[in-house]
Write an enzyme that holds these catalytic residues in place. Structure first.
Site, PDB file in Angstrom:
ATOM      1  N   THR A 137       9.714  -1.354   4.606  1.00 30.10           N
ATOM      2  CA  THR A 137       9.875  -0.873   3.235  1.00 30.10           C
ATOM      3  C   THR A 137      11.306  -1.107   2.893  1.00 30.10           C
ATOM      4  OG1 THR A 137       9.820   1.051   1.826  1.00 30.10           O
ATOM      5  CG2 THR A 137       9.948   1.335   4.289  1.00 30.10           C
ATOM      6  N   ASP A 138      11.492  -1.085   1.558  1.00 29.12           N
ATOM      7  CA  ASP A 138      12.841  -0.948   0.879  1.00 29.12           C
ATOM      8  C   ASP A 138      13.660   0.271   1.074  1.00 29.12           C
ATOM      9  OD1 ASP A 138      11.182   0.430  -0.949  1.00 29.12           O
ATOM     10  OD2 ASP A 138      12.016  -1.001  -2.771  1.00 29.12           O
ATOM     11  N   GLU A 139      12.576   1.319   1.406  1.00 26.93           N
ATOM     12  CA  GLU A 139      13.302   2.707   1.400  1.00 26.93           C
ATOM     13  C   GLU A 139      14.201   3.101   2.288  1.00 26.93           C
ATOM     14  OE1 GLU A 139      10.352   5.790   0.597  1.00 26.93           O
ATOM     15  OE2 GLU A 139       9.064   4.422  -0.479  1.00 26.93           O
ATOM     16  N   TYR A 182       9.937   9.760   6.101  1.00 21.84           N
ATOM     17  CA  TYR A 182       9.077   8.647   6.170  1.00 21.84           C
ATOM     18  C   TYR A 182      10.175   7.478   6.288  1.00 21.84           C
ATOM     19  CZ  TYR A 182       7.006   4.214   4.230  1.00 21.84           C
ATOM     20  OH  TYR A 182       6.652   2.903   3.772  1.00 21.84           O
ATOM     21  N   LYS A 186      10.621   4.549   9.620  1.00 27.74           N
ATOM     22  CA  LYS A 186      10.306   3.197   9.220  1.00 27.74           C
ATOM     23  C   LYS A 186      11.607   2.436   9.983  1.00 27.74           C
ATOM     24  CE  LYS A 186       7.302   1.094   7.795  1.00 27.74           C
ATOM     25  NZ  LYS A 186       6.290   0.386   8.319  1.00 27.74           N
TER      26      LYS A 186
HETATM   27  P1  NAD Z   1      -1.724   2.836   3.891  1.00 25.12           P
HETATM   28  O1  NAD Z   1      -1.157   4.385   4.143  1.00 25.12           O
HETATM   29  O2  NAD Z   1      -2.714   2.561   2.853  1.00 25.12           O
HETATM   30  O3  NAD Z   1      -2.524   2.368   5.258  1.00 25.12           O
HETATM   31  C1  NAD Z   1      -2.154   2.560   6.717  1.00 25.12           C
HETATM   32  C2  NAD Z   1      -3.130   2.399   7.342  1.00 25.12           C
HETATM   33  O4  NAD Z   1      -2.618   2.526   8.838  1.00 25.12           O
HETATM   34  C3  NAD Z   1      -4.545   3.238   7.212  1.00 25.12           C
HETATM   35  O5  NAD Z   1      -5.486   2.164   7.460  1.00 25.12           O
HETATM   36  C4  NAD Z   1      -4.370   4.025   8.497  1.00 25.12           C
HETATM   37  O6  NAD Z   1      -5.599   4.162   9.046  1.00 25.12           O
HETATM   38  C5  NAD Z   1      -3.771   3.178   9.629  1.00 25.12           C
HETATM   39  N1  NAD Z   1      -2.903   3.984  10.588  1.00 25.12           N
HETATM   40  C6  NAD Z   1      -2.174   4.870  10.460  1.00 25.12           C
HETATM   41  N2  NAD Z   1      -1.911   5.414  11.668  1.00 25.12           N
HETATM   42  C7  NAD Z   1      -2.341   4.491  12.620  1.00 25.12           C
HETATM   43  C8  NAD Z   1      -2.440   4.501  14.183  1.00 25.12           C
HETATM   44  N3  NAD Z   1      -1.803   5.281  14.758  1.00 25.12           N
HETATM   45  N4  NAD Z   1      -2.999   3.551  14.751  1.00 25.12           N
HETATM   46  C9  NAD Z   1      -3.722   2.671  13.904  1.00 25.12           C
HETATM   47  N5  NAD Z   1      -3.765   2.794  12.652  1.00 25.12           N
HETATM   48  C10 NAD Z   1      -3.089   3.660  11.870  1.00 25.12           C
HETATM   49  O7  NAD Z   1      -0.349   2.090   3.887  1.00 25.12           O
HETATM   50  P2  NAD Z   1       0.184   0.948   2.945  1.00 25.12           P
HETATM   51  O8  NAD Z   1       0.430   1.236   1.689  1.00 25.12           O
HETATM   52  O9  NAD Z   1      -1.000  -0.139   2.876  1.00 25.12           O
HETATM   53  O10 NAD Z   1       1.171   0.395   3.665  1.00 25.12           O
HETATM   54  C11 NAD Z   1       1.244  -0.649   4.998  1.00 25.12           C
HETATM   55  C12 NAD Z   1       2.280  -1.004   5.415  1.00 25.12           C
HETATM   56  O11 NAD Z   1       3.419  -1.627   4.452  1.00 25.12           O
HETATM   57  C13 NAD Z   1       3.165   0.313   6.243  1.00 25.12           C
HETATM   58  O12 NAD Z   1       3.904  -0.008   7.316  1.00 25.12           O
HETATM   59  C14 NAD Z   1       4.163   0.624   5.139  1.00 25.12           C
HETATM   60  O13 NAD Z   1       5.448   1.176   5.630  1.00 25.12           O
HETATM   61  C15 NAD Z   1       4.390  -0.733   4.441  1.00 25.12           C
HETATM   62  N6  NAD Z   1       4.766  -0.580   2.891  1.00 25.12           N
HETATM   63  C16 NAD Z   1       4.264  -0.142   2.060  1.00 25.12           C
HETATM   64  C17 NAD Z   1       4.506  -0.086   0.823  1.00 25.12           C
HETATM   65  C18 NAD Z   1       3.738   0.371  -0.291  1.00 25.12           C
HETATM   66  O14 NAD Z   1       4.067   0.411  -1.447  1.00 25.12           O
HETATM   67  N7  NAD Z   1       2.556   0.971   0.025  1.00 25.12           N
HETATM   68  C19 NAD Z   1       5.737  -1.017   0.510  1.00 25.12           C
HETATM   69  C20 NAD Z   1       6.483  -1.515   1.414  1.00 25.12           C
HETATM   70  C21 NAD Z   1       5.983  -1.287   2.804  1.00 25.12           C
HETATM   71  P1  TYD Z   2       5.053   7.203  -4.422  1.00 23.48           P
HETATM   72  O1  TYD Z   2       3.700   6.433  -4.965  1.00 23.48           O
HETATM   73  O2  TYD Z   2       4.592   8.442  -3.456  1.00 23.48           O
HETATM   74  O3  TYD Z   2       5.932   6.282  -3.744  1.00 23.48           O
HETATM   75  P2  TYD Z   2       7.408   6.271  -3.230  1.00 23.48           P
HETATM   76  O4  TYD Z   2       7.695   7.759  -3.008  1.00 23.48           O
HETATM   77  O5  TYD Z   2       7.398   5.703  -1.779  1.00 23.48           O
HETATM   78  O6  TYD Z   2       8.333   5.362  -4.090  1.00 23.48           O
HETATM   79  O7  TYD Z   2       5.996   7.539  -5.508  1.00 23.48           O
HETATM   80  C1  TYD Z   2       6.315   6.925  -6.494  1.00 23.48           C
HETATM   81  C2  TYD Z   2       7.499   7.448  -7.388  1.00 23.48           C
HETATM   82  O8  TYD Z   2       6.544   8.432  -8.400  1.00 23.48           O
HETATM   83  C3  TYD Z   2       8.350   8.430  -6.828  1.00 23.48           C
HETATM   84  O9  TYD Z   2       9.566   8.424  -7.453  1.00 23.48           O
HETATM   85  C4  TYD Z   2       7.756   9.897  -6.763  1.00 23.48           C
HETATM   86  C5  TYD Z   2       7.099   9.907  -8.065  1.00 23.48           C
HETATM   87  N1  TYD Z   2       5.531  10.866  -8.248  1.00 23.48           N
HETATM   88  C6  TYD Z   2       5.304  11.560  -9.223  1.00 23.48           C
HETATM   89  O10 TYD Z   2       6.329  11.743 -10.110  1.00 23.48           O
HETATM   90  N2  TYD Z   2       4.313  12.115  -9.174  1.00 23.48           N
HETATM   91  C7  TYD Z   2       3.515  12.093  -8.103  1.00 23.48           C
HETATM   92  O11 TYD Z   2       2.372  12.794  -8.234  1.00 23.48           O
HETATM   93  C8  TYD Z   2       3.548  11.155  -7.219  1.00 23.48           C
HETATM   94  C9  TYD Z   2       2.644  11.019  -6.030  1.00 23.48           C
HETATM   95  C10 TYD Z   2       4.667  10.198  -7.287  1.00 23.48           C
END
Ligand code: NAD
Ligand code: TYD
Length: 375
Positions: A137-139, A182, A186
């Site tokens: 992630t970019d975070e 988080y 990561k």
């Molecule tokens: P998500 O929370 O929707 O899904 C995570 C999946 O991992 C779930 O299916 C869960 O059951 C599985 N999981 C969790 N713990 C596990 C374990 N111990 N063993 C096996 N499986 C397990 O997540 P997402 O949003 O699809 O993100 C996927 C990846 O992309 C993550 O690594 C996240 O850090 C990265 N990412 C997400 C975003 C975003 O905006 N969602 C952006 C950049 C990077």
């Molecule tokens: P989120 O979807 O949790 O992603 P991330 O924190 O990983 O960027 O949140 C996106 C942005 O929205 C973040 O600045 C937090 C804000 N947010 C709210 O204002 N209200 C909410 O209920 C949630 C879940 C997030």
């Protein structure tokens, strides 16, 4: 190639698995997922019966189970998406983030090192490439300010990109500075992956992507939460003043980037992925209300009253902005969705797939695996 996709029942993982299963019928795609609250096998319904697809319920921290699976399936590639992913949960319960994101990644790396060591090393027996690809992630880079008058405009930033707030961006060479449990977990996993490249010569790749949106996202995250609360006319909680900026990318554009990096990325490298698409939370919430009210046949702005400012998230990062010039220049990736199209498609998807949303919000989805997989 036989490829393990971890976290494939989650949001991004299901899109990656779907793309690979459909695009590469001669490859075998093995989704490994523990089915935590965030995993939903229904996300994979349309590929469940494909002959090149297999679902395995397993925890990535279970080294023996992962090693046995690698031996059984003769795995040459790992695309690692399994993680705990919600910042608010990481603030409440950081231990599980260290367990899954750090120890789980280490367990996968060790299983791959062991199995590949037993079977010829980092080149597959047929001469093909072996690869451990970690999705991050970019975070991990920390937070940027809303204004930064100095700075270099990224090479590939489209002219007239939606308001860029500062002129500084996350580039691949920026020092990590995570703030939440988080992002700290990561960051730690990213370091472990790179250490396997530098220490053992394992072919690894890391990509750091900005916030994703699109179908199948668990409705604890901002965009599906807002859409669901409009649908059910519940308050929309906005943290602080809604001034925080996120850089949004459609999940299918991310999945296409993952496919490209997996097949063409330079082992040992890092690529940032993002859409040059920065939005303040309050602006994106107002936009979603506008689109949803139109699609629901409600009066324009009817649901603006649902917006409720609440206590800010602790340590809330102010701004994320990815410079994705490297992957565009070196691999020719570019997003296909415009934000207008993507947000319209996404709002429409959640308003149409209400059975999916209701199953997820009621907890019914947790029973799905047993009924569909006969366990
Ligand atoms: P998500 O929370 O929707 O899904 C995570 C999946 O991992 C779930 O299916 C869960 O059951 C599985 N999981 C969790 N713990 C596990 C374990 N111990 N063993 C096996 N499986 C397990 O997540 P997402 O949003 O699809 O993100 C996927 C990846 O992309 C993550 O690594 C996240 O850090 C990265 N990412 C997400 C975003 C975003 O905006 N969602 C952006 C950049 C990077
Ligand atoms: P989120 O979807 O949790 O992603 P991330 O924190 O990983 O960027 O949140 C996106 C942005 O929205 C973040 O600045 C937090 C804000 N947010 C709210 O204002 N209200 C909410 O209920 C949630 C879940 C997030």
């Amino acid at each position: 190639m036989n490829v393990i996709v971890t976290g494939g029942a989650g949001f991004i993982g299901s899109h990656v698995a779907r793309l690979l299963v459909n695009k590469y019928p001669d490859s075998r795609i093995i989704v490994v997922d523990a089915l935590t609250y965030a995993g939903n096998p229904a996300n994979l319904d349309d590929v469940r019966r494909k002959p090149n697809f297999r679902f395995v319920k397993a925890d990535i921290c279970d080294f023996e189970a992962i090693l046995a699976l690698m031996r059984e399936e003769k795995v040459d590639g790992v695309i690692h998406l399994a993680a705990e992913t919600h910042v608010d949960r990481s603030i409440r319960d950081p231990f599980v983030f260290a367990r899954t994101n750090v120890m789980g990644t280490l367990s996968l790396l060790e299983a791959a090192r062991r199995y590949w060591g037993e079977t010829g090393g980092f080149t597959a027996p047929d001469g093909g490439r072996r690869l451990f690809y970690h999705i991050s992630t970019d975070e991990v880079y920390g937070a940027l300010d809303l204004t930064c008058p100095e700075g270099v405009v990224p090479e590939f930033a489209p002219a007239g990109a939606h308001p860029a707030y500062g002129k500084d961006f996350f580039t691949e060479d920026l020092k990590y500075s995570p703030h939440s449990p988080y992002s700290a977990s990561k960051a730690s996993s990213d370091h472990f992956v790179r250490s396997y490249h530098d220490t053992y010569g394992m072919p690894t790749l890391v990509t750091n992507c900005s916030n994703n949106y699109g179908p199948y996202q668990f409705p604890e995250k901002l965009i599906p939460l807002v859409i669901n609360n409009i649908r059910t006319r519940r308050e929309i909680p906005v943290y602080g003043r809604g001034e925080n900026v996120r850089d949004w990318l459609h999940v299918e554009d991310h999945a296409r980037a993952v496919d490209l990096v997996f097949h063409r990325g330079e082992p040992g490298s890092t690529y940032n992925i993002g859409g040059f698409n920065e939005w303040k939370n309050i602006d994106i919430i107002r936009l979603i209300i506008k689109v949803a009210d139109r699609l629901l046949g409600r009066k324009e702005g009817e649901d603006l009253g649902l917006v409720t400012f609440v206590r800010d998230r602790a340590g809330h990062d102010l701004r994320y902005a990815i410079d994705s010039s490297k992957i565009r220049r070196e691999l020719g990736w570019t997003p296909e969705y415009s934000f207008e199209e993507g947000i319209e498609q996404t709002v429409r998807w959640y308003l149409t797939n209400t059975a999916w949303l209701d199953a997820v919000t009621s907890g019914e989805y947790l029973k799905y695996y047993d009924s569909m997989y006969g366990v």
